[in-house]
Design an enzyme around this catalytic site. Structure first.
Site, short mmCIF file in Angstrom:
data_model
loop_
_atom_site.label_atom_id
_atom_site.label_comp_id
_atom_site.label_asym_id
_atom_site.label_seq_id
_atom_site.Cartn_x
_atom_site.Cartn_y
_atom_site.Cartn_z
N CYS A 2 77.22 -135.09 -44.45
CA CYS A 2 77.29 -136.51 -44.32
C CYS A 2 75.72 -137.07 -43.87
CB CYS A 2 77.90 -136.88 -42.83
SG CYS A 2 77.42 -136.30 -41.24
N HIS A 32 78.67 -137.76 -36.81
CA HIS A 32 79.01 -138.26 -38.37
C HIS A 32 78.63 -139.20 -38.69
CE1 HIS A 32 81.06 -137.88 -41.96
NE2 HIS A 32 81.57 -139.00 -42.09
N HIS A 74 81.07 -141.83 -47.43
CA HIS A 74 80.55 -141.00 -46.87
C HIS A 74 80.99 -139.42 -47.19
CE1 HIS A 74 84.65 -140.47 -44.09
NE2 HIS A 74 84.69 -141.20 -45.01
#
Length: 528
Positions: A440, A490, A502
């Site tokens: 990510c 994240h 993402h």
């Protein structure tokens, strides 16, 4: 006289009969003598005596003859001692053992063969009974087992039937009906046409391939506003995050009857099974139009990428030239100021001063642009925004505007649009390759790097970089952060319309989700 005559004749007849019997008895080796035979000498009552004699001797002789005959037969046979063994032994007379094939030849097992067959026959009906356990979906679902893909045609034939799409291996289709010649009509994605049935796994065969080609996922049941995702299969364990209704999350494992382990971006968690629906998704067919459009879009994206890289290289080259000009103008100023003498006229002095001032001004603005761009590419170590560093070093309020206009006035939108072209690319933990695998934070870092911005490597570090913005005031290109437990774990990029792009996890790779697919904890703005 008649009676006397009858008596005489009877006596003669009796005498003859007596002699005959005597001779017969002697020839049969009877031990009785003639005297014993003719004991009765009186003729009176001769008839009665003869009758009694016949009854006692003749019948006895007959019995003796039969006995003698049976003894003769036994004498003529072999080994009298062996005779009782053959005649009296139960083994010789146990014909049931010979006819009792079920015992000696395991007839019950031989007859159990039908029982085995009956069991298999029972199992076969059990399989047939198991068929109804296959849901209606699998009865009408076909999964392509072609080596690469199978053509979908407009009509159920090859000649004169146009190819309108392709069903790649592992892709699924809904079977509408069976046709003659081994064809079936199917519908998959936006394609509706005909393919050969031999290239499809259907029913139970399709269900067996679900784990191989399908992706299991869960959705929160209707009526559940938010669902806790926990660290373990216990309601007493830590809550990692919360997920909303209608969002999809990949299933890693079904944990008994009560829990499901799901993928949560870079990690995993557990949700209560009673609050979710477990489903399976497959890839769909692609039409000819979609295939052509996809190829064109890919070519256009590659062309745009080449142009963007050329523009970026040109901008960097211009910045380097500006930096060189700034350094050279500083040298010229120093030289002119040292060469001026007190005997110079005020006119020439003012002229030198004004020109020096103008040169200094122009070089200052170009150097401001150079500083802002160069600091943007090297500011990760200092942890400051590019525009902030340039304005502080040069004291120019226009430096941040110069950063925005050096690439584009809509840099954030361009960055967000650029990031979306990598949707579908793989997720690799620790990776930074947009095409071949990234996580990510590697994804957001690499995307911004393509536009000349250097941001920290980890999501937790990125959450403190740039300018803080509220979730209600996001713009394309802003970074949105999510917590795993008590800390940021994240990061995603906002693309507008309430969505983010993402690098999610290994199952889904880079994908687009709703911004509230889980509860965000904050956002930062890098550009603008």
């Amino acid at each position: 006289m008649v009676r006397t005559h009858w008596v005489k004749r009877a006596a003669v007849f009796g005498t003859a009969l007596t002699l005959t019997l005597a001779c017969y008895s002697m020839s049969g080796s009877v031990t009785a003598t003639a005297t014993e035979v003719c004991q009765e000498t009186e003729m009176a009552g001769l008839s009665l005596s003869l009758d009694k004699y016949y009854a006692t001797n003749f019948v006895q002789n007959t019995v003796l003859e039969n006995t003698t005959d049976s003894n003769d037969i036994s004498d003529s046979t072999t080994a009298p001692d062996a005779e009782p063994e053959e005649s009296a032994g139960p083994e010789a007379t146990e014909t049931p053992e010979a006819t009792e094939v079920p015992k000696t030849t395991k007839a019950p097992e031989a007859t159990k063969a039908p029982e085995k067959n009956s069991k298999t026959e029972k199992k076969q009906p059990a399989k047939k009974k198991a068929a109804p356990k296959v849901s209606e979906r699998w009865k009408t679902t076909g999964i392509s087992i072609a080596d690469n893909y199978v053509n979908i045609r407009r009509h159920p034939r090859i000649r004169g039937s146009k190819v309108i799409g392709k069903l790649y291996r592992g892709s699924a289709a809904r079977i509408l009906r069976n046709c003659k010649g081994g064809w079936v009509q199917i519908e998959s994605g936006s394609v509706k046409g005909y393919i050969k049935k031999e290239f499809l796994a259907i029913g139970a065969d399709a269900e067996k391939l679900a784990d191989k080609y399908g992706k299991k996922y869960i959705t929160v049941k209707e009526g559940t506003i938010t669902l806790n995702v926990r660290s373990r299969t216990s309601t007493k364990s830590t809550i990692l995050t919360q997920i909303p209704e209608e969002e999809k999350f990949g299933v890693e494992k079904l944990c008994g009857d009560n829990w499901v382990r799901i993928s949560i971006d870079d990690g995993r968690g557990y949700v209560a099974k009673e609050f979710v629906n477990v489903r399976v998704s497959f890839k769909k067919a692609i039409s000819r139009k979609e295939e052509i459009a996809k190829a064109r879009a890919k070519a256009a994206a590659e062309k745009a990428e080449r142009e963007r890289l050329r523009a970026l290289a040109a901008a960097r080259e211009a910045e380097e030239d500006s930096s060189d000009d700034y350094n050279s103008s500083d040298s010229d100023d120093d030289y002119s100021s040292s060469s001026d003498s007190g005997s110079s006229s005020s006119e020439s002095s003012s002229s030198d001063s004004s020109s020096s001032s103008s040169e200094s001004s122009s070089s200052g603005s170009s150097s401001s642009s150079s500083e802002s761009s160069s600091s943007g590419s090297s500011s990760s170590s200092s942890g400051k925004s590019s525009s902030g560093s340039s304005s502080s070093s040069l004291g120019s309020s226009s430096s941040s505007n110069t950063v925005s206009t050096s690439y584009s006035s809509n840099t954030g939108s361009q960055i967000a649009e650029y990031a979306q072209q990598f949707v579908g690319c793989p997720y690799v933990y620790g990776g930074t390759s947009l095409r071949h695998g990234t996580d990510c934070s590697g994804f957001t870092m690499s995307v911004y790097a393509q536009f000349g911005y250097s941001i920290p490597r980890t999501s937790s570090a990125q959450s403190t970089y740039g300018t803080k913005v509220s979730l209600s005031n996001l713009k394309p290109g802003d970074l949105v952060f999510y917590k795993n437990g008590g800390s940021v774990g994240h990061v995603a990029m906002y693309i507008g319309g309430g969505s983010v792009v993402h690098a999610s996890n290994q199952r889904d790779g880079i994908k687009i989700s709703g911004m509230y697919y889980r509860q965000p904890c904050g956002a930062r703005r890098i550009v603008g």
